[in-house]
Design a protein around this motif. Structure first.
Motif, PDB file in Angstrom:
ATOM      1  N   PHE A  30     -16.513 -27.991 -45.119  1.00 26.65           N
ATOM      2  CA  PHE A  30     -16.693 -26.363 -44.823  1.00 26.65           C
ATOM      3  C   PHE A  30     -17.256 -25.972 -43.912  1.00 26.65           C
ATOM      4  O   PHE A  30     -16.949 -25.196 -43.218  1.00 26.65           O
ATOM      5  N   ALA A  31     -18.435 -26.651 -43.289  1.00 33.59           N
ATOM      6  CA  ALA A  31     -18.894 -26.101 -42.195  1.00 33.59           C
ATOM      7  C   ALA A  31     -18.124 -26.144 -40.958  1.00 33.59           C
ATOM      8  O   ALA A  31     -18.192 -25.565 -40.212  1.00 33.59           O
ATOM      9  N   GLU A  32     -17.480 -27.273 -40.717  1.00 33.46           N
ATOM     10  CA  GLU A  32     -16.623 -27.763 -39.548  1.00 33.46           C
ATOM     11  C   GLU A  32     -15.579 -26.553 -39.672  1.00 33.46           C
ATOM     12  O   GLU A  32     -15.330 -25.951 -38.608  1.00 33.46           O
ATOM     13  N   ARG A  33     -15.155 -26.057 -40.824  1.00 35.84           N
ATOM     14  CA  ARG A  33     -13.989 -25.253 -40.908  1.00 35.84           C
ATOM     15  C   ARG A  33     -14.455 -23.626 -40.380  1.00 35.84           C
ATOM     16  O   ARG A  33     -13.784 -22.874 -39.953  1.00 35.84           O
ATOM     17  N   LEU A  34     -15.992 -23.491 -40.677  1.00 40.22           N
ATOM     18  CA  LEU A  34     -16.513 -22.548 -40.231  1.00 40.22           C
ATOM     19  C   LEU A  34     -17.105 -22.232 -38.795  1.00 40.22           C
ATOM     20  O   LEU A  34     -17.423 -21.340 -38.212  1.00 40.22           O
ATOM     21  N   GLY A  35     -17.117 -23.685 -38.313  1.00 40.85           N
ATOM     22  CA  GLY A  35     -17.552 -23.674 -37.079  1.00 40.85           C
ATOM     23  C   GLY A  35     -18.911 -23.951 -36.572  1.00 40.85           C
ATOM     24  O   GLY A  35     -19.397 -23.126 -35.817  1.00 40.85           O
ATOM     25  N   ILE A  36     -19.857 -24.157 -37.977  1.00 42.44           N
ATOM     26  CA  ILE A  36     -21.156 -24.320 -37.871  1.00 42.44           C
ATOM     27  C   ILE A  36     -21.609 -25.466 -38.015  1.00 42.44           C
ATOM     28  O   ILE A  36     -20.973 -26.529 -38.622  1.00 42.44           O
ATOM     29  N   SER A  37     -23.146 -25.754 -37.931  1.00 38.71           N
ATOM     30  CA  SER A  37     -23.596 -27.049 -38.156  1.00 38.71           C
ATOM     31  C   SER A  37     -23.483 -27.355 -39.755  1.00 38.71           C
ATOM     32  O   SER A  37     -23.881 -26.359 -40.526  1.00 38.71           O
ATOM     33  N   LEU A  38     -23.671 -28.716 -40.241  1.00 33.44           N
ATOM     34  CA  LEU A  38     -24.055 -28.840 -41.757  1.00 33.44           C
ATOM     35  C   LEU A  38     -25.438 -28.161 -42.035  1.00 33.44           C
ATOM     36  O   LEU A  38     -25.412 -27.754 -43.411  1.00 33.44           O
ATOM     37  N   SER A  39     -26.438 -28.382 -41.398  1.00 36.58           N
ATOM     38  CA  SER A  39     -27.673 -27.686 -41.847  1.00 36.58           C
ATOM     39  C   SER A  39     -27.461 -26.306 -41.796  1.00 36.58           C
ATOM     40  O   SER A  39     -28.184 -25.842 -42.556  1.00 36.58           O
ATOM     41  N   GLY A  40     -26.802 -25.638 -40.878  1.00 40.01           N
ATOM     42  CA  GLY A  40     -26.649 -24.298 -41.012  1.00 40.01           C
ATOM     43  C   GLY A  40     -25.985 -23.836 -42.145  1.00 40.01           C
ATOM     44  O   GLY A  40     -26.324 -22.602 -42.618  1.00 40.01           O
ATOM     45  N   TYR A  41     -25.149 -24.430 -42.387  1.00 39.03           N
ATOM     46  CA  TYR A  41     -24.400 -24.202 -43.493  1.00 39.03           C
ATOM     47  C   TYR A  41     -24.995 -24.296 -44.908  1.00 39.03           C
ATOM     48  O   TYR A  41     -25.117 -23.371 -45.867  1.00 39.03           O
ATOM     49  N   LYS A  42     -25.827 -25.315 -45.000  1.00 42.16           N
ATOM     50  CA  LYS A  42     -26.738 -25.619 -46.077  1.00 42.16           C
ATOM     51  C   LYS A  42     -27.774 -24.401 -46.224  1.00 42.16           C
ATOM     52  O   LYS A  42     -27.882 -24.124 -47.569  1.00 42.16           O
ATOM     53  N   LYS A  43     -28.279 -23.875 -45.259  1.00 37.09           N
ATOM     54  CA  LYS A  43     -28.836 -22.692 -45.236  1.00 37.09           C
ATOM     55  C   LYS A  43     -28.467 -21.709 -45.885  1.00 37.09           C
ATOM     56  O   LYS A  43     -29.088 -20.743 -46.531  1.00 37.09           O
TER      57      LYS A  43
END
Length: 135
Positions: A30-43
């Motif tokens: 999901f983070a990849e689809r949003l174009g952000i890092s995994l840690s950024g998405y988890k936050k």
């Protein structure tokens, strides 16, 4: 942070997580689809950070989710409208259907009539309704 702000952030995070889960994606995908890092998405999903405008755009593009839904939740107004439509007579429902069809045909071409033209549009709609009844 105030209670209301925190509640809004938690609700937004929950709706984003719901979109991810409905899509059947891991946090990483999901983070990849949003174009952000995994840690950024988890936050974002944990309500530590808020989603960016760019992220909201990507949700719309990739998952057909409106910004209004993400930020404010489901629109209960449409349910109220639907209840009202269901309680209408069949004639009123037919009128609404034809008027909506006309509206979308014209709006697509940027031609929907002005308020003073609505009487003529209504006459045309009633004519179509009569034709349908005679089929």
């Amino acid at each position: 942070m105030g209670k209301e702000v925190l509640r809004d952030r938690l609700d937004t995070a929950a709706r984003i997580r719901e979109v991810r889960e409905r899509a059947g994606l891991t946090q990483e995908k999901f983070a990849e689809r949003l174009g952000i890092s995994l840690s950024g998405y988890k936050k974002i999903e944990n309500a530590e950070n808020q989603i960016s405008v760019s992220g909201l755009r990507k949700l719309k593009q990739n998952f057909q989710v409106t910004t209004d839904y993400i930020l404010f939740g489901p629109d209960d107004g449409i349910d109220l409208v639907w209840e009202q439509v269901q309680s209408c007579t069949d004639t009123d429902k037919m009128y609404l259907l034809i008027k909506l069809l006309y509206y979308f045909m014209k709006v697509r071409n940027g031609e929907f009539g002005l308020r003073d033209e609505q009487g003529d549009i209504d006459k045309a709609i009633f004519h179509v309704m009569d034709e349908i009844r005679n089929i």
